[in-house]
Design a protein around this motif. Sequence first.
Motif, PDB file in Angstrom:
ATOM      1  N   ALA A  91      35.959  -9.407  43.236  1.00  0.00           N
ATOM      2  CA  ALA A  91      36.485 -10.628  43.867  1.00  0.00           C
ATOM      3  C   ALA A  91      35.730 -11.858  43.380  1.00  0.00           C
ATOM      4  O   ALA A  91      36.333 -12.920  43.151  1.00  0.00           O
ATOM      5  N   ILE A  92      34.426 -11.734  43.223  1.00  0.00           N
ATOM      6  CA  ILE A  92      33.615 -12.853  42.725  1.00  0.00           C
ATOM      7  C   ILE A  92      34.026 -13.209  41.297  1.00  0.00           C
ATOM      8  O   ILE A  92      34.145 -14.399  40.948  1.00  0.00           O
ATOM      9  N   ASP A  93      34.262 -12.210  40.470  1.00  0.00           N
ATOM     10  CA  ASP A  93      34.699 -12.460  39.089  1.00  0.00           C
ATOM     11  C   ASP A  93      36.061 -13.149  39.063  1.00  0.00           C
ATOM     12  O   ASP A  93      36.284 -14.085  38.279  1.00  0.00           O
ATOM     13  N   MET A  94      36.973 -12.686  39.907  1.00  0.00           N
ATOM     14  CA  MET A  94      38.298 -13.302  39.976  1.00  0.00           C
ATOM     15  C   MET A  94      38.204 -14.748  40.454  1.00  0.00           C
ATOM     16  O   MET A  94      38.871 -15.643  39.915  1.00  0.00           O
ATOM     17  N   ALA A  95      37.378 -14.967  41.444  1.00  0.00           N
ATOM     18  CA  ALA A  95      37.228 -16.319  41.985  1.00  0.00           C
ATOM     19  C   ALA A  95      36.653 -17.270  40.929  1.00  0.00           C
ATOM     20  O   ALA A  95      37.036 -18.451  40.865  1.00  0.00           O
ATOM     21  N   ALA A  96      35.749 -16.754  40.112  1.00  0.00           N
ATOM     22  CA  ALA A  96      35.132 -17.597  39.079  1.00  0.00           C
ATOM     23  C   ALA A  96      36.154 -18.054  38.046  1.00  0.00           C
ATOM     24  O   ALA A  96      36.011 -19.153  37.472  1.00  0.00           O
ATOM     25  N   LEU A  97      37.189 -17.259  37.806  1.00  0.00           N
ATOM     26  CA  LEU A  97      38.217 -17.643  36.829  1.00  0.00           C
ATOM     27  C   LEU A  97      38.980 -18.889  37.279  1.00  0.00           C
ATOM     28  O   LEU A  97      39.485 -19.645  36.445  1.00  0.00           O
ATOM     29  N   ALA A 112      36.415 -20.906  45.199  1.00  0.00           N
ATOM     30  CA  ALA A 112      34.976 -21.188  45.169  1.00  0.00           C
ATOM     31  C   ALA A 112      34.304 -20.731  46.463  1.00  0.00           C
ATOM     32  O   ALA A 112      33.193 -20.186  46.447  1.00  0.00           O
ATOM     33  N   ARG A 113      34.980 -20.923  47.593  1.00  0.00           N
ATOM     34  CA  ARG A 113      34.411 -20.486  48.876  1.00  0.00           C
ATOM     35  C   ARG A 113      34.333 -18.964  48.951  1.00  0.00           C
ATOM     36  O   ARG A 113      33.387 -18.416  49.525  1.00  0.00           O
ATOM     37  N   ILE A 114      35.326 -18.302  48.388  1.00  0.00           N
ATOM     38  CA  ILE A 114      35.303 -16.834  48.388  1.00  0.00           C
ATOM     39  C   ILE A 114      34.082 -16.330  47.626  1.00  0.00           C
ATOM     40  O   ILE A 114      33.342 -15.451  48.089  1.00  0.00           O
ATOM     41  N   GLY A 115      33.860 -16.888  46.449  1.00  0.00           N
ATOM     42  CA  GLY A 115      32.703 -16.470  45.661  1.00  0.00           C
ATOM     43  C   GLY A 115      31.390 -16.786  46.357  1.00  0.00           C
ATOM     44  O   GLY A 115      30.459 -15.971  46.361  1.00  0.00           O
ATOM     45  N   LYS A 169      49.630 -15.543  40.087  1.00  0.00           N
ATOM     46  CA  LYS A 169      49.052 -14.214  39.862  1.00  0.00           C
ATOM     47  C   LYS A 169      47.740 -14.059  40.635  1.00  0.00           C
ATOM     48  O   LYS A 169      47.465 -13.000  41.206  1.00  0.00           O
ATOM     49  N   PHE A 170      46.945 -15.117  40.655  1.00  0.00           N
ATOM     50  CA  PHE A 170      45.681 -15.053  41.394  1.00  0.00           C
ATOM     51  C   PHE A 170      45.947 -14.788  42.877  1.00  0.00           C
ATOM     52  O   PHE A 170      45.266 -13.962  43.511  1.00  0.00           O
ATOM     53  N   ALA A 171      46.930 -15.492  43.450  1.00  0.00           N
ATOM     54  CA  ALA A 171      47.250 -15.321  44.871  1.00  0.00           C
ATOM     55  C   ALA A 171      47.658 -13.887  45.158  1.00  0.00           C
ATOM     56  O   ALA A 171      47.181 -13.274  46.125  1.00  0.00           O
ATOM     57  N   ALA A 172      48.516 -13.332  44.317  1.00  0.00           N
ATOM     58  CA  ALA A 172      48.976 -11.952  44.534  1.00  0.00           C
ATOM     59  C   ALA A 172      47.825 -10.960  44.413  1.00  0.00           C
ATOM     60  O   ALA A 172      47.695 -10.030  45.232  1.00  0.00           O
ATOM     61  N   MET A 173      46.989 -11.150  43.405  1.00  0.00           N
ATOM     62  CA  MET A 173      45.884 -10.214  43.180  1.00  0.00           C
ATOM     63  C   MET A 173      44.813 -10.317  44.268  1.00  0.00           C
ATOM     64  O   MET A 173      44.320  -9.296  44.766  1.00  0.00           O
ATOM     65  N   MET A 174      44.482 -11.542  44.668  1.00  0.00           N
ATOM     66  CA  MET A 174      43.415 -11.695  45.657  1.00  0.00           C
ATOM     67  C   MET A 174      43.874 -11.225  47.044  1.00  0.00           C
ATOM     68  O   MET A 174      43.080 -10.656  47.801  1.00  0.00           O
ATOM     69  N   ILE A 175      45.144 -11.446  47.359  1.00  0.00           N
ATOM     70  CA  ILE A 175      45.654 -10.954  48.642  1.00  0.00           C
ATOM     71  C   ILE A 175      45.588  -9.430  48.681  1.00  0.00           C
ATOM     72  O   ILE A 175      45.142  -8.831  49.677  1.00  0.00           O
ATOM     73  N   ALA A 176      46.022  -8.781  47.601  1.00  0.00           N
ATOM     74  CA  ALA A 176      45.961  -7.319  47.540  1.00  0.00           C
ATOM     75  C   ALA A 176      44.513  -6.830  47.612  1.00  0.00           C
ATOM     76  O   ALA A 176      44.204  -5.835  48.279  1.00  0.00           O
TER      77      ALA A 176
END
Length: 222
Positions: A91-97, A112-115, A169-176
Amino acid sequence: MLRRSSMLFAAVVSVVAAGGLAIAAQNPRADQKSAEQKSSTAADVRVVLPGKPGDQARVTDQEHVTAPKAPAYNTIDATFVQMMIVHHGQAIDMAALAADRAGDDELRALAARIGAAQAPEVAWMRAWLRDRKLPASDPRHDHGSMPGMQSPADLTALAGLRGAAFDRKFAAMMIAHHRGALQMAGDVVRGGADERLREVAGEMSVEQGSEIRRIQQIALAG
Protein backbone atom coordinates in the motif's frame (compact mmCIF):
# COMPACT_ATOMS: atom_id res chain seq x y z
CA MET A 1 6.17 4.91 116.04
CA LEU A 2 7.81 7.45 113.81
CA ARG A 3 10.85 5.22 113.51
CA ARG A 4 8.64 2.27 112.57
CA SER A 5 6.85 4.33 109.91
CA SER A 6 10.20 5.41 108.50
CA MET A 7 11.33 1.82 108.35
CA LEU A 8 8.11 0.79 106.60
CA PHE A 9 8.49 3.59 104.06
CA ALA A 10 12.07 2.55 103.41
CA ALA A 11 10.92 -1.02 102.84
CA VAL A 12 8.28 0.08 100.36
CA VAL A 13 10.82 2.20 98.51
CA SER A 14 13.17 -0.75 98.44
CA VAL A 15 10.51 -3.05 96.98
CA VAL A 16 9.54 -0.49 94.37
CA ALA A 17 13.17 0.02 93.49
CA ALA A 18 13.67 -3.71 93.20
CA GLY A 19 10.63 -3.95 90.96
CA GLY A 20 11.96 -1.14 88.89
CA LEU A 21 15.26 -2.93 88.50
CA ALA A 22 13.42 -6.07 87.45
CA ILE A 23 11.47 -4.16 84.79
CA ALA A 24 14.64 -2.45 83.65
CA ALA A 25 16.28 -5.83 83.37
CA GLN A 26 13.48 -6.97 81.05
CA ASN A 27 13.44 -3.81 78.93
CA PRO A 28 16.63 -4.55 76.98
CA ARG A 29 15.05 -7.71 75.59
CA ALA A 30 11.81 -5.89 74.86
CA ASP A 31 13.75 -3.07 73.23
CA GLN A 32 15.70 -5.59 71.18
CA LYS A 33 12.49 -7.31 70.07
CA SER A 34 10.94 -3.96 69.20
CA ALA A 35 14.04 -3.00 67.22
CA GLU A 36 13.88 -6.29 65.33
CA GLN A 37 10.22 -5.70 64.51
CA LYS A 38 11.01 -2.19 63.32
CA SER A 39 13.89 -3.52 61.25
CA SER A 40 11.63 -6.18 59.73
CA THR A 41 8.95 -3.61 59.02
CA ALA A 42 11.49 -1.26 57.47
CA ALA A 43 12.69 -4.08 55.24
CA ASP A 44 9.18 -4.63 53.92
CA VAL A 45 8.48 -2.67 50.73
CA ARG A 46 5.02 -1.21 50.44
CA VAL A 47 3.52 -1.26 46.96
CA VAL A 48 0.63 0.86 45.72
CA LEU A 49 -1.69 -1.02 43.39
CA PRO A 50 -3.84 1.32 41.28
CA GLY A 51 -7.52 0.46 41.23
CA LYS A 52 -9.87 0.28 38.30
CA PRO A 53 -11.45 3.53 37.09
CA GLY A 54 -13.47 4.89 40.00
CA ASP A 55 -11.84 2.59 42.58
CA GLN A 56 -9.28 3.58 45.19
CA ALA A 57 -5.69 2.42 45.08
CA ARG A 58 -4.67 -0.41 47.41
CA VAL A 59 -1.44 -0.62 49.41
CA THR A 60 0.11 -4.03 50.07
CA ASP A 61 3.45 -5.69 50.79
CA GLN A 62 5.87 -6.41 48.00
CA GLU A 63 5.74 -10.14 48.74
CA HIS A 64 2.02 -10.16 47.94
CA VAL A 65 2.51 -8.64 44.50
CA THR A 66 3.01 -10.86 41.46
CA ALA A 67 4.87 -9.40 38.51
CA PRO A 68 2.62 -9.06 35.46
CA LYS A 69 3.07 -11.72 32.83
CA ALA A 70 4.10 -10.82 29.29
CA PRO A 71 1.06 -10.31 27.04
CA ALA A 72 -0.10 -13.60 25.56
CA TYR A 73 -0.22 -14.09 21.82
CA ASN A 74 -1.05 -16.94 19.49
CA THR A 75 -0.34 -18.08 15.94
CA ILE A 76 -3.08 -15.86 14.53
CA ASP A 77 -1.44 -12.81 16.09
CA ALA A 78 2.04 -13.64 14.81
CA THR A 79 0.83 -14.52 11.31
CA PHE A 80 -1.22 -11.34 11.08
CA VAL A 81 1.73 -9.13 12.04
CA GLN A 82 4.20 -10.87 9.72
CA MET A 83 1.84 -10.73 6.75
CA MET A 84 0.42 -7.27 7.43
CA ILE A 85 3.92 -5.80 7.30
CA VAL A 86 4.15 -6.97 3.69
CA HIS A 87 0.55 -5.95 2.99
CA HIS A 88 1.16 -2.43 4.30
CA GLY A 89 4.40 -2.28 2.33
CA GLN A 90 2.52 -2.70 -0.94
CA ALA A 91 0.00 0.00 0.00
CA ILE A 92 2.87 2.38 0.79
CA ASP A 93 4.46 1.66 -2.60
CA MET A 94 1.15 2.25 -4.38
CA ALA A 95 0.57 5.47 -2.49
CA ALA A 96 4.04 6.73 -3.43
CA LEU A 97 3.21 6.36 -7.14
CA ALA A 98 0.42 8.92 -6.78
CA ALA A 99 2.79 11.74 -5.90
CA ASP A 100 3.69 12.52 -9.53
CA ARG A 101 1.07 10.49 -11.41
CA ALA A 102 -2.34 11.28 -9.89
CA GLY A 103 -4.49 13.75 -11.80
CA ASP A 104 -6.78 14.56 -8.90
CA ASP A 105 -5.29 16.70 -6.12
CA GLU A 106 -7.54 15.19 -3.46
CA LEU A 107 -6.59 11.68 -4.47
CA ARG A 108 -2.91 12.62 -4.38
CA ALA A 109 -3.33 14.08 -0.89
CA LEU A 110 -5.23 11.01 0.32
CA ALA A 111 -2.54 8.72 -1.05
CA ALA A 112 0.07 10.71 0.85
CA ARG A 113 -1.94 10.31 4.07
CA ILE A 114 -2.21 6.57 3.51
CA GLY A 115 1.55 6.24 3.20
CA ALA A 116 2.16 8.49 6.21
CA ALA A 117 -0.26 6.47 8.37
CA GLN A 118 0.90 3.00 7.43
CA ALA A 119 4.67 3.54 7.72
CA PRO A 120 4.53 4.02 11.54
CA GLU A 121 2.23 0.99 11.79
CA VAL A 122 4.83 -1.11 10.01
CA ALA A 123 7.47 0.11 12.48
CA TRP A 124 5.18 -0.78 15.40
CA MET A 125 4.54 -4.27 14.03
CA ARG A 126 8.25 -4.89 13.49
CA ALA A 127 8.86 -3.92 17.11
CA TRP A 128 6.04 -6.26 18.19
CA LEU A 129 7.86 -9.15 16.54
CA ARG A 130 11.25 -8.17 17.97
CA ASP A 131 9.87 -7.94 21.48
CA ARG A 132 8.67 -11.53 21.19
CA LYS A 133 11.82 -12.73 19.45
CA LEU A 134 9.81 -13.71 16.37
CA PRO A 135 11.15 -13.52 12.80
CA ALA A 136 10.10 -10.60 10.63
CA SER A 137 8.71 -13.05 8.08
CA ASP A 138 7.86 -16.70 7.70
CA PRO A 139 8.86 -18.49 4.48
CA ARG A 140 5.73 -20.61 4.75
CA HIS A 141 3.53 -17.57 4.13
CA ASP A 142 2.27 -16.97 0.60
CA HIS A 143 2.16 -13.19 0.45
CA GLY A 144 0.70 -13.17 -3.04
CA SER A 145 -2.43 -14.91 -1.80
CA MET A 146 -3.16 -12.39 0.95
CA PRO A 147 -6.58 -10.75 0.59
CA GLY A 148 -6.36 -7.58 -1.47
CA MET A 149 -2.76 -8.05 -2.60
CA GLN A 150 -2.18 -6.71 -6.11
CA SER A 151 -0.16 -8.63 -8.66
CA PRO A 152 3.24 -7.43 -9.91
CA ALA A 153 1.67 -6.99 -13.34
CA ASP A 154 -0.99 -4.66 -11.96
CA LEU A 155 1.62 -2.62 -10.10
CA THR A 156 3.66 -2.28 -13.29
CA ALA A 157 0.57 -1.21 -15.21
CA LEU A 158 -0.33 1.35 -12.53
CA ALA A 159 3.15 2.84 -12.61
CA GLY A 160 2.79 3.37 -16.37
CA LEU A 161 -0.36 5.49 -16.07
CA ARG A 162 -0.89 9.19 -15.40
CA GLY A 163 -3.76 11.58 -14.86
CA ALA A 164 -7.34 10.32 -14.88
CA ALA A 165 -6.32 6.83 -16.05
CA PHE A 166 -4.00 6.49 -13.07
CA ASP A 167 -6.69 7.78 -10.72
CA ARG A 168 -9.24 5.19 -11.85
CA LYS A 169 -6.87 2.25 -11.60
CA PHE A 170 -5.36 3.46 -8.34
CA ALA A 171 -8.84 3.83 -6.79
CA ALA A 172 -9.85 0.31 -7.82
CA MET A 173 -6.60 -1.25 -6.62
CA MET A 174 -6.41 0.60 -3.31
CA ILE A 175 -10.05 -0.13 -2.46
CA ALA A 176 -9.48 -3.84 -3.10
CA HIS A 177 -6.24 -3.69 -1.12
CA HIS A 178 -7.92 -2.00 1.86
CA ARG A 179 -10.81 -4.46 1.83
CA GLY A 180 -8.28 -7.27 2.05
CA ALA A 181 -6.70 -5.57 5.06
CA LEU A 182 -10.13 -5.33 6.70
CA GLN A 183 -10.56 -9.07 6.25
CA MET A 184 -7.17 -9.82 7.79
CA ALA A 185 -7.79 -7.44 10.68
CA GLY A 186 -11.13 -9.11 11.31
CA ASP A 187 -9.38 -12.47 11.64
CA VAL A 188 -7.09 -11.21 14.43
CA VAL A 189 -9.87 -9.30 16.19
CA ARG A 190 -11.93 -12.50 16.36
CA GLY A 191 -9.21 -15.05 17.01
CA GLY A 192 -6.12 -13.26 18.33
CA ALA A 193 -4.95 -13.45 21.94
CA ASP A 194 -2.96 -10.19 22.26
CA GLU A 195 -5.40 -7.56 23.50
CA ARG A 196 -3.30 -4.59 22.36
CA LEU A 197 -2.84 -6.11 18.90
CA ARG A 198 -6.59 -6.60 18.59
CA GLU A 199 -7.03 -2.92 19.44
CA VAL A 200 -4.50 -1.94 16.77
CA ALA A 201 -6.23 -4.16 14.22
CA GLY A 202 -9.55 -2.55 15.10
CA GLU A 203 -8.05 0.92 14.66
CA MET A 204 -6.66 -0.13 11.28
CA SER A 205 -10.12 -1.29 10.24
CA VAL A 206 -11.73 2.00 11.19
CA GLU A 207 -9.05 4.04 9.40
CA GLN A 208 -9.01 1.98 6.23
CA GLY A 209 -12.79 1.78 6.09
CA SER A 210 -12.86 5.57 6.18
CA GLU A 211 -10.24 5.74 3.42
CA ILE A 212 -12.26 3.38 1.23
CA ARG A 213 -15.29 5.65 1.51
CA ARG A 214 -13.18 8.72 0.72
CA ILE A 215 -11.60 7.09 -2.35
CA GLN A 216 -15.05 6.12 -3.58
CA GLN A 217 -16.29 9.69 -3.17
CA ILE A 218 -13.31 11.05 -5.10
CA ALA A 219 -13.65 8.46 -7.84
CA LEU A 220 -17.37 9.12 -8.27
CA ALA A 221 -16.79 12.87 -8.31
CA GLY A 222 -14.21 12.45 -11.04
